[in-house]
Design an enzyme around this catalytic site. Structure first.
Site, mmCIF file in Angstrom:
data_model
loop_
_atom_site.group_PDB
_atom_site.id
_atom_site.type_symbol
_atom_site.label_atom_id
_atom_site.label_comp_id
_atom_site.label_asym_id
_atom_site.label_seq_id
_atom_site.Cartn_x
_atom_site.Cartn_y
_atom_site.Cartn_z
ATOM 1 N N LYS A 181 0.850 -1.185 0.000
ATOM 2 C CA LYS A 181 0.000 0.000 0.000
ATOM 3 C C LYS A 181 0.887 1.236 0.000
ATOM 4 C CE LYS A 181 -3.854 2.127 2.567
ATOM 5 N NZ LYS A 181 -4.772 1.991 3.715
ATOM 6 N N SER A 187 -9.658 2.153 3.015
ATOM 7 C CA SER A 187 -8.814 2.838 2.053
ATOM 8 C C SER A 187 -7.835 1.928 1.323
ATOM 9 C CB SER A 187 -8.016 3.940 2.783
ATOM 10 O OG SER A 187 -7.132 3.375 3.755
ATOM 11 N N SER A 244 -9.789 -0.168 7.370
ATOM 12 C CA SER A 244 -9.297 -0.063 6.002
ATOM 13 C C SER A 244 -8.608 -1.308 5.464
ATOM 14 C CB SER A 244 -8.354 1.138 5.865
ATOM 15 O OG SER A 244 -9.076 2.340 5.942
#
Length: 496
Positions: free
Chosen positions: A81, A164, A188
């Site tokens: 990420k 996210s 997330s």
């Protein structure tokens, strides 16, 4: 030699074994997944790739494997990420404010996984500064695009992957990477894992170092992993976690742990708490049916369902959206165009430079949260909002501890619905409410995970959330593994 067309159907454990036995090389695996990423770049999952850097890492792992010196994950590809800094790839947090930024060091979790043998495929899209629940707020163009795009759910490209960590979830679900890192501030990792039909785990707050993680809300942010199965997550988490007390003041001084050690243990007699507040208004009927089906599977395996109450569940959303914006407002104050971040080209004076730089480079959702956070921290409102939210946060944590007196794990939905169409939620509050079930564990710093639990409307995935008490990740993963031994939900793949 293994037929490489099957590599993207392998989990981390199987692929690691193939690499160790030299049935496939690390370079072959890396090339295969890089090709997959190119083939399916329309999903918008990757923000940056560097094939030369990836293949150099893969060749180094092949050399170690040949010498019998490879780590537990030697040669296994992984994608990160884009909130975790990396020396060889840009790190932007999907934010125009950090466009083109290159870190002089790797985040601790990136380094830990590299030490275990993982090969980095690239960086994955997320909501800007990890602020969002749909991955519709990415501010950097993904690979293959000239402008920012939402990440698309591999099960239905017209729908969101969750957020996210939507790029991480989409990449794993689509077989673009066997595993990915994610961060979980309020859900997330767990919510996108649910919406994309994969397994994802957030460990206890402090288990994974935050050094090198671009901060959103420092008292809540925690790194974790996303993969196909609980077994894969256990393998990855065993290498990812560990003390980092010299560089992260919130790091827990506990030695690394083998999270696979209980995977073979059954769940007979395990008490699974089922909060009544998780099954009330707002939970979609198709999700309820899938979750109840998964709980019945646990009963068949010998677990016992225990009704429990988490009476302050309805306060988790307002509490979170006071505390997290307040911390975001403080953390992002450093990005002013002076030493860090984008600087406007045209401005009249210092104050105007601040104003223009932040206006140009922050997206609408980030601005919204900064403004909320600044407001609740301001004189005259601090006690009424921020301090009160912290008090209720403690009460929510106390509710969970009271529940653990009657149960070993807590189970329920990870999200109230399946993935929704891109652009369909125009009111930010509608998206905020998609984290209603994941927020209590985040506010309490507890480990939580989402595991596939069947499908809902339109054949879209549903995730079962499991939460354990502090530092009980091994128990959590063992229960999830036993469920996955008895079901095939985690083996289902989207038709791309």
């Amino acid at each position: 030699m293994t037929n490489d067309t099957a590599l993207h159907d392998m989990g981390v454990a199987e692929l690691a074994a193939q690499l160790k036995d030299k049935k496939v090389s690390s370079v072959e695996a890396a090339r295969h997944f890089l090709a997959r990423a190119r083939q399916h770049q329309a999903l918008g999952a990757f923000l940056s790739v560097d094939e030369d850097a990836t293949l150099a890492q893969a060749r180094a792992q092949d050399a170690l494997i040949a010498e019998g010196k490879g780590g537990p994950l030697a040669g296994v590809p992984i994608a990160h990420k884009d909130v975790f800094v990396t020396r060889q790839w840009p790190t932007t947090a999907s934010a125009p404010m950090l466009d083109g930024y290159r870190s002089p060091f790797d985040a601790t979790i990136v380094d830990n996984l590299a030490q275990a043998g993982c090969v980095t495929l690239g960086k994955l899209s997320c909501d800007e500064f990890a602020m969002g629940g749909a991955n519709e707020h990415a501010g950097i163009a993904p690979v293959g695009f000239d402008a920012p795009q939402p990440v698309r759910n591999p099960w239905d490209a017209t729908r969101v992957p969750g957020g996210s960590s939507g790029g991480s979830a989409a990449a794993v679900a689509a077989g673009l990477a066997p595993a990915a890192t994610g961060s979980d501030t309020g859900g997330s990792i767990r919510q996108p894992s649910s919406l994309c039909g994969i397994t994802g785990i957030k460990p206890t707050y402090g288990r994974a170092s935050r050094y090198g993680m671009i901060a959103y809300a420092s008292s809540l942010d925690q790194a974790g992993v996303m993969a196909r199965s609980a077994r894969d997550c256990a393998l990855l988490l065993s290498s990812l976690c560990g003390p980092d007390i010299d560089r992260d003041s919130t790091s827990v001084d506990m030695p690394p742990e083998d999270f696979t050690r209980h995977l073979g243990e059954g769940v007979k007699g395990l008490r699974i708490g089922v909060p009544r507040e998780f099954f009330g208004e707002g939970l979609h009927a198709d999700v309820r049916a899938a979750i109840e089906g998964a709980l019945k599977e646990f009963e068949k395996l010998g677990a016992r369902l225990v009704p429990i109450s988490l009476p302050r569940t309805d306060l988790a959303v307002p509490v979170y959206y006071v505390i997290s914006p307040a911390e975001a407002s403080s953390n992002l104050a450093r990005l002013d165009g002076v030493r860090y971040g984008h600087r406007a080209k045209n401005y009249a004076d210092l104050v105007d430079m601040y104003t223009q730089s932040r206006t140009e480079a922050f997206g609408e959702e980030v601005k919204r949260r900064i403004m909320i956070g600044t407001y609740v921290l301001s004189e005259g409102y601090y006690d009424a909002y921020y301090l009160q939210a912290q008090r209720i946060r403690r009460m929510i944590a106390d509710d969970l501890q009271a529940a653990f007196k009657d149960c070993d794990l807590i189970a329920g939905p990870a999200a109230p619905s399946v993935a929704w169409p891109i652009g369909s939620k125009t009111d930010p509050l509608d998206t905020y409410l998609s984290d209603i079930y994941t927020l209590p564990a985040s506010l309490a710093g507890l480990p939580g995970m989402s595991v596939p639990a069947g499908t809902g409307d339109a054949g879209l995935p549903v995730g079962l959330q499991l939460v354990a008490n502090h530092f009980q990740e091994a128990r959590l993963l063992a229960a999830a593994h036993q469920l996955q031994q008895a079901t095939d939900w985690h083996l289902r793949r989207p038709s791309l």
